[in-house]
Scaffold this active site. Structure first.
Site, PDB file in Angstrom:
ATOM      1  N   PRO A  20      52.204 -30.813  12.622  1.00 29.25           N
ATOM      2  CG  PRO A  20      50.010 -30.628  11.897  1.00 29.25           C
ATOM      3  CD  PRO A  20      51.196 -31.529  11.867  1.00 29.25           C
ATOM      4  CG  ASN A  21      50.098 -27.452  16.784  1.00 31.63           C
ATOM      5  OD1 ASN A  21      50.084 -26.234  16.578  1.00 31.63           O
ATOM      6  ND2 ASN A  21      49.081 -28.226  16.520  1.00 31.63           N
ATOM      7  NE  ARG A  28      51.374 -29.197  21.055  1.00 30.59           N
ATOM      8  CZ  ARG A  28      51.238 -30.278  20.306  1.00 30.59           C
ATOM      9  NH1 ARG A  28      52.265 -30.788  19.674  1.00 30.59           N
ATOM     10  NH2 ARG A  28      50.059 -30.841  20.168  1.00 30.59           N
ATOM     11  CE1 TYR A  33      52.517 -34.139  22.782  1.00 31.99           C
ATOM     12  CE2 TYR A  33      51.688 -31.967  23.397  1.00 31.99           C
ATOM     13  CZ  TYR A  33      51.477 -33.215  22.836  1.00 31.99           C
ATOM     14  OH  TYR A  33      50.252 -33.554  22.330  1.00 31.99           O
ATOM     15  CG  ASN A  84      55.184 -36.906  16.356  1.00 31.12           C
ATOM     16  OD1 ASN A  84      53.964 -36.951  16.147  1.00 31.12           O
ATOM     17  ND2 ASN A  84      55.692 -36.540  17.521  1.00 31.12           N
ATOM     18  CB  ALA A  87      46.545 -33.086  15.569  1.00 30.50           C
ATOM     19  CG  HIS A  90      44.951 -38.529  16.361  1.00 32.75           C
ATOM     20  ND1 HIS A  90      45.502 -39.710  16.778  1.00 32.75           N
ATOM     21  CD2 HIS A  90      45.672 -37.545  16.988  1.00 32.75           C
ATOM     22  CE1 HIS A  90      46.491 -39.465  17.647  1.00 32.75           C
ATOM     23  NE2 HIS A  90      46.610 -38.151  17.780  1.00 32.75           N
ATOM     24  CD  GLU A 108      51.793 -43.889  14.150  1.00 34.03           C
ATOM     25  OE1 GLU A 108      51.580 -44.968  13.557  1.00 34.03           O
ATOM     26  OE2 GLU A 108      50.908 -43.247  14.751  1.00 34.03           O
ATOM     27  CG  HIS A 110      52.626 -40.694  18.403  1.00 34.09           C
ATOM     28  ND1 HIS A 110      52.155 -39.641  17.661  1.00 34.09           N
ATOM     29  CD2 HIS A 110      52.319 -41.823  17.727  1.00 34.09           C
ATOM     30  CE1 HIS A 110      51.557 -40.110  16.587  1.00 34.09           C
ATOM     31  NE2 HIS A 110      51.649 -41.433  16.592  1.00 34.09           N
ATOM     32  CB  SER A 112      52.260 -37.870  24.694  1.00 32.64           C
ATOM     33  OG  SER A 112      51.455 -37.837  23.517  1.00 32.64           O
ATOM     34  NE  ARG A 117      47.922 -36.653  25.316  1.00 31.95           N
ATOM     35  CZ  ARG A 117      48.345 -35.689  24.491  1.00 31.95           C
ATOM     36  NH1 ARG A 117      49.303 -35.933  23.610  1.00 31.95           N
ATOM     37  NH2 ARG A 117      47.806 -34.484  24.569  1.00 31.95           N
TER      38      ARG A 117
HETATM   39  C1  DQA Z   1      51.761 -36.342  19.350  1.00 29.79           C
HETATM   40  C2  DQA Z   1      50.409 -36.849  19.881  1.00 29.79           C
HETATM   41  C3  DQA Z   1      49.257 -36.244  19.080  1.00 29.79           C
HETATM   42  O1  DQA Z   1      48.011 -36.723  19.574  1.00 29.79           O
HETATM   43  C4  DQA Z   1      49.276 -34.738  19.204  1.00 29.79           C
HETATM   44  O2  DQA Z   1      48.247 -34.167  18.428  1.00 29.79           O
HETATM   45  C5  DQA Z   1      50.607 -34.153  18.866  1.00 29.79           C
HETATM   46  C6  DQA Z   1      51.815 -34.824  19.333  1.00 29.79           C
HETATM   47  C7  DQA Z   1      52.932 -36.823  20.242  1.00 29.79           C
HETATM   48  O3  DQA Z   1      54.067 -36.732  19.787  1.00 29.79           O
HETATM   49  O4  DQA Z   1      52.725 -37.269  21.364  1.00 29.79           O
HETATM   50  O5  DQA Z   1      50.689 -33.081  18.294  1.00 29.79           O
HETATM   51  O6  DQA Z   1      51.954 -36.847  18.064  1.00 29.79           O
END
Ligand code: DQA
Length: 155
Positions: A20-21, A28, A33, A84, A87, A90, A108, A110, A112, A117
């Site tokens: 997502p996102n 974003r 990011y 990746n 969210a 979590h 996995e 990420h 960030s 965080r």
């Molecule tokens: C993320 C970190 C997640 O906490 C966040 O919700 C994301 C991006 C990252 O790539 O840093 O959507 O997975």
């Protein structure tokens, strides 16, 4: 006359899933990011795949069930997975179960550093089921993950 038929060697397929996102990468929260778009990211993964002798399929969805369906769909076609989950990292026991069910090496990633965080981002539901986690290295994390999968595929 002799006909020479060139052997066709199948390249191992790496599935890259973004959750997502991540379709909004580039605009974003760029301070977190970066400014690379999702298509830029896919392009550099494709370039890296070529250099490593891998094939790659890059997919993104905002929906948990779609990510689960893709893991099922590719369980016999892919040699490894980079995920990746955004969210869903979590929150998603469904993704944890899917990763366990498909029996593929999964890395996995990420963008960030989730450990640096908010505390709700420190826990990853999928972490116990993956080969390893790369966090905080931006888009390069995907490229490192591909290198790791390339050597796992050759082992
Ligand atoms: C993320 C970190 C997640 O906490 C966040 O919700 C994301 C991006 C990252 O790539 O840093 O959507 O997975």
């Amino acid at each position: 006359m002799l006909k020479i038929v060139k052997n066709h060697i199948m390249q191992p397929l790496i599935l890259i899933l973004n959750g997502p996102n991540l379709n909004l990468l580039g605009t974003r929260e760029p301070e977190i990011y970066g400014t690379l778009t999702l298509s830029d990211l896919h392009a550099s993964c494709e370039k890296q795949a070529q250099a490593l002798g891998l094939a790659v399929q890059c997919l993104q969805s905002n929906h948990e069930g779609q990510l689960v369906d893709w893991l099922h769909e590719y369980r016999q076609k892919a040699a490894g997975v980079i995920i990746n989950p955004g969210a869903l990292t979590h929150t998603s026991i469904a993704l944890l179960d899917a990763i366990k069910a498909v029996d593929l090496p999964v890395i996995e990633v990420h963008l960030s550093n989730i450990a640096a965080r908010e505390s709700f981002r420190h826990h990853s539901y999928i972490a116990p089921a993956v080969k390893g986690t790369i966090t905080g290295l931006g888009a390069e994390g995907y490229l490192f993950a591909m290198k790791a999968l390339a050597s796992l595929c050759k082992a």
